[in-house]
Structure formats: structure tokens, C-alpha cells
Motif scaffolding. Structure first.
Motif, short mmCIF file in Angstrom:
data_model
loop_
_atom_site.label_atom_id
_atom_site.label_comp_id
_atom_site.label_asym_id
_atom_site.label_seq_id
_atom_site.Cartn_x
_atom_site.Cartn_y
_atom_site.Cartn_z
N ILE A 63 39.35 39.42 32.44
CA ILE A 63 38.57 39.40 33.70
C ILE A 63 37.83 38.07 33.90
N GLU A 72 38.86 35.22 38.24
CA GLU A 72 38.79 36.66 38.51
C GLU A 72 37.35 37.05 38.23
N ALA A 77 38.52 42.58 39.89
CA ALA A 77 39.44 43.16 38.90
C ALA A 77 39.36 44.69 38.90
N HIS A 308 46.77 41.47 32.22
CA HIS A 308 46.36 40.78 33.45
C HIS A 308 45.61 39.50 33.08
N SER A 331 49.38 37.83 36.73
CA SER A 331 48.41 38.64 37.46
C SER A 331 49.10 39.95 37.87
N HIS A 401 43.31 41.79 43.68
CA HIS A 401 42.94 40.71 42.76
C HIS A 401 42.29 39.57 43.54
#
Length: 446
Positions: A63, A72, A77, A308, A331, A401
């Protein structure tokens, strides 16, 4: 609504689909009725033939907050997670700044997540060469595991560890029965010289399978000698499968995951300059990925995750197309379910098996299987409702996102998340965010 009923002809209970009604009360599954059950005093949500299952648990997410929120952040997230049917995620110790390698940094990260958690969120701590004295504190503070890299992590403040570093912390991990999560690539100089940095095959050749297998051998050696829990993250090299299988027959303390992108994409279809596909370890050839699928279908993987790892478009070098300068990360937090369901349909993966790999199994790995990962009376009411018959194209405007750049953009997929409940509150209704800040901070109880 603190008390209500959810009905479907296909509730996933005891590893099978049955018609049932869930009585939700004060954030928990209070009771489960067989068939359709009504009570005039309670709202009744009838989901017909939609799949009602435990919320997805993604045990591998980056994150990047605090410090790299432009990559992010907790807000975006966890919104993406909710829309993707993920109700619990565990966040990696990098790429936040500072990295989560001591108590102070861990407290900063928890503080940064305040009022931004739309799903439940726990954390891993990190091991680097200089922090062996911090590992016990991180464990006492409630991390779910300790993550290390055996090659350069991509950011200088999270350097890779050596065999000696792992030997130093192994007794601490053993004492607390906490898993060591390892990025298994062990770099050497046996790679060809780079001639065209925009060529995907050259990038693939720069991170060969033997980097992974050499690292796996080291990981298995540490596991065996110290009798600790070791978890191999994002396996991409099929040459690692046999040694993992062999060791798994001897111990239940070795676990392994792979990720949606290794199962969905193949090197053969990645065009030059397509840096959106860059990750480490890399997406390998079709033949390799078929072997990963065989391992999955034989129950070889303990669970599946997204890994991610987003970055701004300029960090991904989308304009230059240089694989060697681009950030390595996919992502995909929002799309794990439809991507795996779509590819799984072609491969003979049953929906039942897929659900278990996304819910019950990661809950067991994290030690939260007493309250999450199953539809059982007394468990947290983390619930995902989805339509396995719906086909749709992943569009830019649906992406939650922070950055819309993802290799899954414009893919046609099966399986749409319709509703998501977190701790008994409906956070997604008809695939749109409805109620925010319903997630809880999860700390591993010591």
C-alpha cells in the motif's frame, strides 16, 4: 442495519454450495438457517442464485503509506479491495517510507491508516541486515509475519538479507511461531548482457529460474535446520515445484503462494516496451505457467494472492518502455477474483477450490481461521456476493486504485462482485462503494 438476513440458493458453507439464510447481528454471523428463512422483524436480502461466500483475504499487498502515497495509499487501496470483494488484506513492510522494520515505523504506519480503512488490514514486519534486534518488538507489536528479500528489493532502504541474517533471527521466529516470508530470488552474474532494455525477453533472461531455485534451496535449508515456518511468496519458477513438494511431504511448516498475474499472462504475449507487465520475479513462458497451474490443481499452493504493487505511470516507465528502469510490480488488488475465475474456468479449476484458496486457506496461514475465512456462526460477517455468470470488460472508470495503469485494463472477464460486507456493514452495493471506514486494524494476538 445491525441485524438482517442474507439468503441465497448458493451460499458457500462447509466447502459446498447450499441454499441458506445467514442471520447477521452486530457485525457477526449470528446464526445460519438451512433453506430460506424469514423473520418479519428483520430486513431480508434475497440474492437468488448469486454466490454468497466468505470475504476474500489477500495476504500479500503493498500500500506504500506513509511516505509513498503518490504510489498508492490506504484510502484508495482499501476501496479497490472492497469493490473487488476483498474484506481483509495484509500489508507488506515496503514500500512505505519509513519501511516497517522497527516499532516506531510500525506505529507510524498504523497511524497513517487511521480513518482510511474500508476493509480490515493487518501488517507484516520486515527483516533487513541491520534490524535483528527489532524483530522481537515487531512480533510483540502484532505483525503477522516477517518478510525479507534475498535479492535487491527495488528500494535501497529495504536491503536484502543474507543466510547469516536469517540464521540470526530464526530462533526468535521459532520462539514466537511466526512465519518468515521470503522473496526467493538469489541474484548472480550468470545472466546475459543487456543489449535492448526495451525487449521483454531480455528482461526475462535477466531474472532466470535458477535465481528462484537457488533462493528456495536456501529457504528450505533455513526452514529445516531451525524448524521454523517459512513461506515462499509469489512463486513464478516451475523448476522450484519439485523441491517444494518434497519438503512439504516432510513438514507442515513450509507454505507457498502464487499470484494471479503468473497464472493469467504469459511471456510470449508480452510485447516489447510493455513495462506495465514488469514484475519480479518475472511473468514466465506459457509452458512454465502451465506447470504452475498443474501444481495449483494438485493442491500445491497454500493460497493465492495479488501482490498488488502499484507505482505512478512515470515510475513504470510507460513512455520510455525501458524494462530495466521500470518499477517492478503489478497493480491488481481489485481484480484477483475475476482474473483467477476466468482463467480457472479454462483450466478445470472448480469454483469451490478457488474460493477456498482465496478465503479459508489464507485465514489459516495468518492464524485468523477462528473468526474469518468461513461462513460459520460466530465468525465476523465479512461476506462477498458475486455473479459467476456475468461477463464484462475491465474499464478505466471502474478502477479504484490510485493509478489506473494495470495490465488487466480492457480484459474481458467472468465473475463480477456485486455486494461486499465488512464486519456486518454493507460497503459495496451493486458494485459501487456504499459505506466507508468500516475496516478494522488487525494485530496478531500474542
Amino acid at each position: 442495519m445491525t441485524e438482517y438476513l442474507i439468503h441465497s440458493k448458493r451460499c458457500f458453507i462447509d466447502n459446498q454450495f447450499i441454499e441458506a439464510t445467514l442471520h447477521i447481528k452486530n457485525g457477526k454471523i449470528f446464526k445460519i438457517f438451512s433453506g430460506s428463512y424469514h423473520d418479519n422483524n428483520m430486513p431480508f436480502q434475497d440474492y437468488g442464485n448469486l454466490i454468497v461466500m466468505p470475504g476474500i483475504i489477500d495476504a500479500h499487498v503493498h500500500i506504500n503509506e506513509p511516505g509513498r502515497e503518490d504510489w498508492e495509499g490506504f484510502d484508495t487501496a482499501t476501496k479497490a479491495a472492497a469493490v473487488g470483494g476483498v474484506t481483509t488484506l495484509i500489508e507488506m513492510p515496503l514500500n512505505a517510507s519509513p519501511v516497517t522494520t522497527n516499532s516506531k515505523a510500525f506505529k507510524l504506519k498504523q497511524e497513517a491508516s487511521k480513518d482510511k480503512l474500508h476493509v480490515n488490514c493487518g501488517f507484516y514486519g520486515g527483516t533487513i541486515p541491520s534490524n535483528s534486534n527489532d524483530i522481537e518488538d515487531l512480533i510483540q507489536d502484532g505483525v503477522f509475519g516477517i518478510k525479507g528479500f534475498l535479492t535487491h528489493s527495488g528500494i535501497d532502504e529495504f536491503p536484502n538479507v543474507s543466510k547469516e541474517d536469517l540464521e540470526a533471527i530464526a530462533p526468535i521466529l521459532k520462539k514466537h511461531n511466526i512465519p518468515l516470508l521470503l522473496h526467493c530470488e538469489l541474484s548472480d552474474d550468470k545472466v546475459p548482457e543487456v543489449i535492448n532494455p526495451k525487449n521483454y525477453q531480455e528482461y526475462l533472461n535477466s531474472r532466470p529460474q535458477h535465481w528462484e531455485t537457488n533462493a528456495i534451496d536456501l529457504a528450505l535449508d533455513i526452514q529445516k535446520r531451525f524448524d521454523i515456518k517459512v513461506h515462499i511468496v509469489h512463486l513464478s519458477a516451475s523448476e522450484g515445484i519439485e523441491r517444494i513438494k518434497k519438503r512439504k511431504q516432510e513438514t507442515n511448516k513450509l507454505t507457498v503462494e502464487t499470484c494471479a498475474h503468473y497464472l493469467y499472462f504469459n511471456a510470449e504475449s508480452i510485447l516489447d516496451e510493455s513495462t506495465i507487465y514488469k514484475c519480479a520475479p518475472p511473468i514466465r513462458e506459457k509452458e512454465n505457467n502451465n506447470k504452475l497451474w498443474n501444481f495449483l490443481l494438485e493442491d500445491g499452493f497454500n493460497f493465492l494472492a495479488s501482490d498488488h504493487s502499484p507505482a505512478p505511470p512515470e515510475r513504470k516507465q510507460l513512455e520510455s518502455g525501458d524494462f530495466f528502469k521500470a518499477w517492478g510490480g503489478i497493480s491488481g488488488l481489485q481484480f484477483t477474483l475475476p482474473i483467477l475465475f476466468t482463467e480457472g474456468k479454462k483450466r478445470g479449476l472448480s469454483t469451490e477450490k478457488l474460493i477456498v484458496l482465496l478465503t479459508k486457506r489464507p485465514a489459516e496461514f495468518l492464524g485468523i481461521e477462528h473468526k474469518k475465512g468461513n461462513l460459520i456462526a460466530g465468525f465476523d460477517a465479512d461476506i462477498t456476493v458475486w455473479d459467476d455468470t456475468e461477463t464484462y470488460k475491465i474499464s478505466k472508470d471502474s478502477i479504484q486504485h490510485k493509478h489506473k495503469a494495470t495490465p488487466y485494463l480492457n480484459k474481458m472477464v467472468f465473475g463480477k462482485v456485486i455486494h461486499t460486507f465488512v464486519n456486518g456493514v454493507q460497503v459495496v452495493e451493486n458494485s459501487k462503494l456504499k459505506s466507508l471506514q468500516q475496516g478494522q486494524l488487525l494485530l496478531k494476538s500474542r
